[in-house]
Design a protein around this motif. Structure first.
Motif, short mmCIF file in Angstrom:
data_model
loop_
_atom_site.label_atom_id
_atom_site.label_comp_id
_atom_site.label_asym_id
_atom_site.label_seq_id
_atom_site.Cartn_x
_atom_site.Cartn_y
_atom_site.Cartn_z
N UNK A 81 21.23 102.60 87.90
CA UNK A 81 20.60 103.57 87.12
C UNK A 81 20.59 104.89 87.35
N UNK A 82 20.77 105.66 86.59
CA UNK A 82 21.07 107.19 86.49
C UNK A 82 19.82 107.94 86.86
N UNK A 83 18.79 107.08 86.66
CA UNK A 83 17.51 107.64 86.85
C UNK A 83 16.93 107.68 88.07
N UNK A 84 17.08 106.10 88.53
CA UNK A 84 16.45 105.89 90.18
C UNK A 84 17.68 105.78 91.04
N UNK A 85 18.85 105.57 90.41
CA UNK A 85 19.81 105.36 91.55
C UNK A 85 19.98 103.89 92.20
N UNK A 86 18.94 102.98 91.60
CA UNK A 86 19.14 101.77 91.94
C UNK A 86 19.75 100.61 91.08
N UNK A 87 20.34 99.66 91.61
CA UNK A 87 20.94 98.56 90.61
C UNK A 87 20.11 98.13 89.21
N UNK A 88 21.01 98.28 88.27
CA UNK A 88 20.29 97.70 86.89
C UNK A 88 20.08 96.28 86.83
N UNK A 89 18.94 95.69 86.78
CA UNK A 89 18.65 94.29 86.97
C UNK A 89 18.27 93.71 85.75
N UNK A 90 18.34 92.41 85.55
CA UNK A 90 17.69 91.67 84.38
C UNK A 90 17.58 90.30 84.60
N UNK A 91 16.84 89.51 83.82
CA UNK A 91 16.62 88.11 83.97
C UNK A 91 17.88 87.31 83.29
N UNK A 92 18.51 87.07 84.42
CA UNK A 92 19.88 86.18 83.73
C UNK A 92 20.02 84.65 83.81
N UNK A 93 20.71 84.43 82.60
CA UNK A 93 20.78 82.79 82.17
C UNK A 93 21.66 82.15 83.35
N UNK A 94 21.90 80.99 82.88
CA UNK A 94 22.83 80.09 83.84
C UNK A 94 24.32 80.24 83.50
N UNK A 95 25.24 80.20 84.34
CA UNK A 95 26.64 80.58 84.07
C UNK A 95 27.10 79.29 83.04
N UNK A 96 26.50 78.01 83.14
CA UNK A 96 27.20 76.93 82.30
C UNK A 96 25.83 76.10 81.84
N UNK A 97 25.96 76.16 80.31
CA UNK A 97 24.89 75.49 79.56
C UNK A 97 25.70 74.71 78.44
N UNK A 98 25.63 73.32 78.75
CA UNK A 98 26.28 72.73 77.44
C UNK A 98 25.74 71.10 77.41
N UNK A 99 26.15 70.50 76.45
CA UNK A 99 25.48 69.22 76.33
C UNK A 99 26.75 68.10 76.52
N UNK A 100 26.14 67.19 77.28
CA UNK A 100 27.29 66.02 77.80
C UNK A 100 28.07 65.54 76.74
N UNK A 101 27.45 65.33 75.51
CA UNK A 101 28.03 64.85 74.19
C UNK A 101 29.04 65.83 73.67
N UNK A 102 28.90 67.18 73.74
CA UNK A 102 29.87 68.07 73.43
C UNK A 102 31.15 68.12 74.12
N UNK A 103 31.05 67.94 75.52
CA UNK A 103 32.10 67.95 76.54
C UNK A 103 32.75 66.53 76.26
#
Ligand SMILES: [Zn+2]
Length: 213
Positions: free
Chosen positions: A154-176
């Protein structure tokens, strides 16, 4: 001295059973254990992927808080053993005041992120399951990255910009099954073929509960 991983307070699950309701309690000892083992450079389970969390905690240790829940939550008909949430009280008035008071009464501050884990699961989980659950929740505190994968500050605080992240992989067994694995799933499958990066010995150094025995 061998370190022992934190366990939920003994009378806490019993009380919840008596009341037939889910109870929640703050877990400052769990927070300390996670900070010491995952976030510090010399921690036994240290992972540089979480450096942005360590940096934010160095700046303000009220960034993160932990709580025990007496049993799993049910969401979309699935058991939820852990949860990471970004604390946001959008509603004004007394509702916001009440929710903030709850946080202050518990932790002495209003955290930015709250990680809650199922105490009944943690009580019976082995060390590896316990450590994996906590690391899963830590991974939800994600850092914004540019196209080259470098963390954005962040330019304002100089600290890393963070957020609530999702999972790397989300899929249905049936689709795979019907359509095959996409790139993310292929990557996960490749990684799963390797032995886990964290050894039983590393885990035993910070949990010392059941891996070594
Ligand atoms: Zn998750």
């Amino acid at each position: 001295m061998e370190q022992i991983r934190p366990f939920p307070p003994t009378d806490f699950i019993d009380q919840a059973e008596l009341e037939e309701a889910i109870r929640l309690v703050p877990a400052p000892d769990l927070k300390q254990w996670v900070v010491d083992n995952y976030l510090k450079n010399d921690g036994k389970l240290y992972n540089p992927d979480h450096d942005h969390i360590a940096e934010l905690m160095d700046d303000d240790e009220t960034f993160l808080a932990f709580a025990w829940a007496s049993s799993a939550a049910v969401s979309k008909k699935r058991m939820v053993l852990g949860q990471c949430e970004k604390i946001m009280f959008n509603q004004g008035g007394w509702r916001k005041a009440r929710q903030e008071q709850q946080m202050r009464d518990w932790f002495g501050f209003v955290p930015v992120y709250l990680i809650t884990v199922d105490a009944s699961f943690c009580e019976r989980a082995n060390d590896r399951e316990f450590c994996a659950l906590l690391e899963h929740e830590l991974y939800h505190i994600a850092v914004e990255r540019d196209e080259d994968g470098e963390a954005i500050f962040s330019e304002h605080t100089g600290l890393p910009k963070h957020y609530l992240g999702g999972h790397d992989v989300e899929e249905f067994v049936g689709v795979v099954k019907r359509w095959g694995a996409n790139q993310d799933i292929k990557r996960l499958v490749e990684i799963a073929k390797n032995p886990p990066f964290v050894s039983d010995l590393d885990i035993s150094k910070c949990c010392g509960n059941c891996v070594v025995n």
